[in-house]
Design an enzyme around this catalytic site. Structure first.
Site, PDB file in Angstrom:
ATOM      1  N   GLU A  20      66.980  55.896  78.528  1.00 38.00           N
ATOM      2  CA  GLU A  20      66.080  56.937  78.022  1.00 38.00           C
ATOM      3  C   GLU A  20      64.613  56.521  78.059  1.00 38.00           C
ATOM      4  O   GLU A  20      63.741  57.350  78.300  1.00 38.00           O
ATOM      5  CB  GLU A  20      66.463  57.327  76.588  1.00 38.00           C
ATOM      6  CG  GLU A  20      67.838  57.953  76.460  1.00 38.00           C
ATOM      7  CD  GLU A  20      67.930  59.355  77.024  1.00 38.00           C
ATOM      8  OE1 GLU A  20      66.890  59.968  77.324  1.00 38.00           O
ATOM      9  OE2 GLU A  20      69.060  59.847  77.171  1.00 38.00           O
ATOM     10  N   ASP A  29      61.238  66.977  79.137  1.00 39.57           N
ATOM     11  CA  ASP A  29      62.145  66.248  80.013  1.00 39.57           C
ATOM     12  C   ASP A  29      62.233  66.966  81.367  1.00 39.57           C
ATOM     13  O   ASP A  29      61.587  68.006  81.562  1.00 39.57           O
ATOM     14  CB  ASP A  29      63.503  66.062  79.321  1.00 39.57           C
ATOM     15  CG  ASP A  29      64.362  67.305  79.270  1.00 39.57           C
ATOM     16  OD1 ASP A  29      63.948  68.368  79.783  1.00 39.57           O
ATOM     17  OD2 ASP A  29      65.465  67.222  78.708  1.00 39.57           O
TER      18      ASP A  29
END
Length: 149
Positions: A20, A29
């Site tokens: 991540e 994202d």
């Protein structure tokens, strides 16, 4: 000298943090979802910020939560490596997707290798194949398979 295996939690924390990455300011994202810290999305808005310590605590809480979701859905005993791989996967796709998956059906019917081999199928986000997910799923698959005797 005896080497002790790391627990699934330590393995999963390391894996998720690595996949991540840490961002202390909210960002979108690859599919446009506001995200902060180590891929956290719940209630995040662009403009939000967090400290590194807040992000580490959030990561720990979320990995434990997703690990429990895995444990509650699985009916076979898992190695530390399998638990960590499926926790990382579930952290990324969500518990509901894990619970509906062919992967879980295979795992619960004790097709452990078949379940691990389902991981590389999960490389799309909003219909787009993402290179980062390809790498992540292959690493999760290798971790998963390493825990099968």
């Amino acid at each position: 000298m005896i080497q002790h295996k790391k627990t699934w939690l330590a393995i999963a924390l390391t894996a998720v943090a690595g996949f991540e990455g840490l961002r202390t300011e909210a960002y979108k994202d690859p599919v446009g979802i506001p995200t902060i810290c180590f891929g956290y999305t719940a209630g995040v808005e662009i403009g939000d910020t967090a400290t590194v310590d807040e992000c580490k605590q959030l990561l720990t809480d979320e990995v434990i939560s997703h690990g429990l979701a895995v444990s509650n859905a699985v009916t076979v005993d898992l190695s530390h490596e399998e638990q960590a791989a499926y926790t990382s996967f579930t952290y990324n796709v969500g518990a509901a997707a894990f619970q509906r998956s062919t992967l879980l059906r295979k795992l619960n019917s004790d097709d452990r290798v078949g379940a691990c081999n389902e991981l590389p199928r999960w490389v799309y986000a909003s219909g787009v194949k993402l290179p980062g997910l390809v790498k992540r799923r292959e690493a999760e698959r290798e971790l998963c398979l390493s825990g099968i005797q």
